[in-house]
Write a protein that holds these residues in place. Structure first.
Motif, short mmCIF file in Angstrom:
data_model
loop_
_atom_site.label_atom_id
_atom_site.label_comp_id
_atom_site.label_asym_id
_atom_site.label_seq_id
_atom_site.Cartn_x
_atom_site.Cartn_y
_atom_site.Cartn_z
N GLU A 45 38.19 35.95 35.79
CA GLU A 45 38.07 34.59 36.32
C GLU A 45 37.16 34.49 37.53
N THR A 46 36.71 35.63 38.07
CA THR A 46 35.85 35.57 39.26
C THR A 46 34.69 36.57 39.14
N LYS A 47 33.67 36.30 39.92
CA LYS A 47 32.51 37.20 39.98
C LYS A 47 32.94 38.58 40.49
N GLU A 48 33.85 38.60 41.45
CA GLU A 48 34.31 39.86 42.04
C GLU A 48 35.04 40.73 41.00
N GLU A 49 35.86 40.09 40.17
CA GLU A 49 36.53 40.84 39.10
C GLU A 49 35.51 41.41 38.12
N LEU A 50 34.54 40.59 37.74
CA LEU A 50 33.49 41.05 36.82
C LEU A 50 32.76 42.25 37.40
N GLU A 51 32.35 42.15 38.65
CA GLU A 51 31.60 43.24 39.26
C GLU A 51 32.42 44.53 39.31
N LYS A 52 33.68 44.43 39.70
CA LYS A 52 34.51 45.63 39.79
C LYS A 52 34.69 46.27 38.41
N LEU A 53 34.88 45.46 37.39
CA LEU A 53 35.07 46.00 36.03
C LEU A 53 33.81 46.66 35.49
N ILE A 54 32.66 46.10 35.81
CA ILE A 54 31.41 46.74 35.41
C ILE A 54 31.24 48.05 36.18
N GLU A 55 31.57 48.03 37.46
CA GLU A 55 31.52 49.26 38.24
C GLU A 55 32.44 50.34 37.65
N LEU A 56 33.60 49.93 37.16
CA LEU A 56 34.56 50.86 36.58
C LEU A 56 34.19 51.27 35.15
N ARG A 57 33.13 50.66 34.60
CA ARG A 57 32.55 51.03 33.30
C ARG A 57 33.34 50.53 32.09
N VAL A 58 33.92 49.34 32.22
CA VAL A 58 34.54 48.70 31.06
C VAL A 58 33.43 48.33 30.09
N ASP A 59 33.70 48.45 28.80
CA ASP A 59 32.67 48.22 27.78
C ASP A 59 32.39 46.74 27.54
N TYR A 60 33.45 45.94 27.43
CA TYR A 60 33.29 44.52 27.10
C TYR A 60 34.16 43.69 28.03
N VAL A 61 33.70 42.46 28.30
CA VAL A 61 34.44 41.56 29.19
C VAL A 61 34.58 40.19 28.55
N GLN A 62 35.68 39.53 28.88
CA GLN A 62 35.86 38.16 28.43
C GLN A 62 36.77 37.45 29.43
N GLY A 63 36.60 36.14 29.50
CA GLY A 63 37.43 35.36 30.40
C GLY A 63 36.75 34.06 30.79
N TYR A 64 37.48 33.22 31.48
CA TYR A 64 36.99 31.90 31.86
C TYR A 64 35.74 31.97 32.74
N TYR A 65 35.58 33.05 33.50
CA TYR A 65 34.37 33.16 34.32
C TYR A 65 33.12 33.16 33.45
N LEU A 66 33.24 33.75 32.27
CA LEU A 66 32.10 33.86 31.37
C LEU A 66 31.98 32.66 30.44
N ASN A 67 33.09 32.19 29.92
CA ASN A 67 33.07 31.07 28.98
C ASN A 67 34.50 30.66 28.65
N LYS A 68 34.70 29.41 28.36
CA LYS A 68 36.00 28.91 27.92
C LYS A 68 36.18 29.25 26.44
N PRO A 69 37.42 29.53 26.02
CA PRO A 69 37.64 29.81 24.60
C PRO A 69 37.38 28.57 23.74
N GLU A 70 36.76 28.77 22.62
CA GLU A 70 36.44 27.68 21.70
C GLU A 70 36.65 28.16 20.27
N ALA A 71 36.86 27.21 19.37
CA ALA A 71 37.02 27.56 17.95
C ALA A 71 35.78 28.28 17.44
#
Length: 93
Positions: A45-71
């Protein structure tokens, strides 16, 4: 053997502030790398969460910070794509 492991949003929430949660992710990444399993972090949900997860080397990310869920999934905004690319360069991925 799974192909993917998804990290629940309760672990992701405020991960940039919580060393215990970061250790959970580090250990999970170490385990999954050895077994060729990809890791998906949900609930970003935040830029800070995204950055930390990329730093930790997570492969894929999803969440409201990137996009709202849609059909029918839509494209991620170009500025966010660039942000992700820049963070990957920063952490040499």
């Amino acid at each position: 053997m799974p192909d993917f492991v998804k990290i629940d949003k309760e672990i992701i929430k405020d991960i940039h502030k919580d060393l215990n949660r970061q250790d959970i992710i580090k250990n999970l990444i170490a385990y999954t790398r050895k077994r060729d399993i990809k890791v998906i972090a949900e609930g970003i949900e935040t830029k800070e969460e995204l950055e930390k997860l990329i730093e930790l080397r997570v492969d894929y990310v999803q969440g409201y910070y990137l996009n709202k869920p849609e059909a029918k999934p839509s494209q991620i905004r170009k500025d966010l794509v660039q942000e992700i690319l820049d963070l990957n360069k920063k952490y040499k991925r």
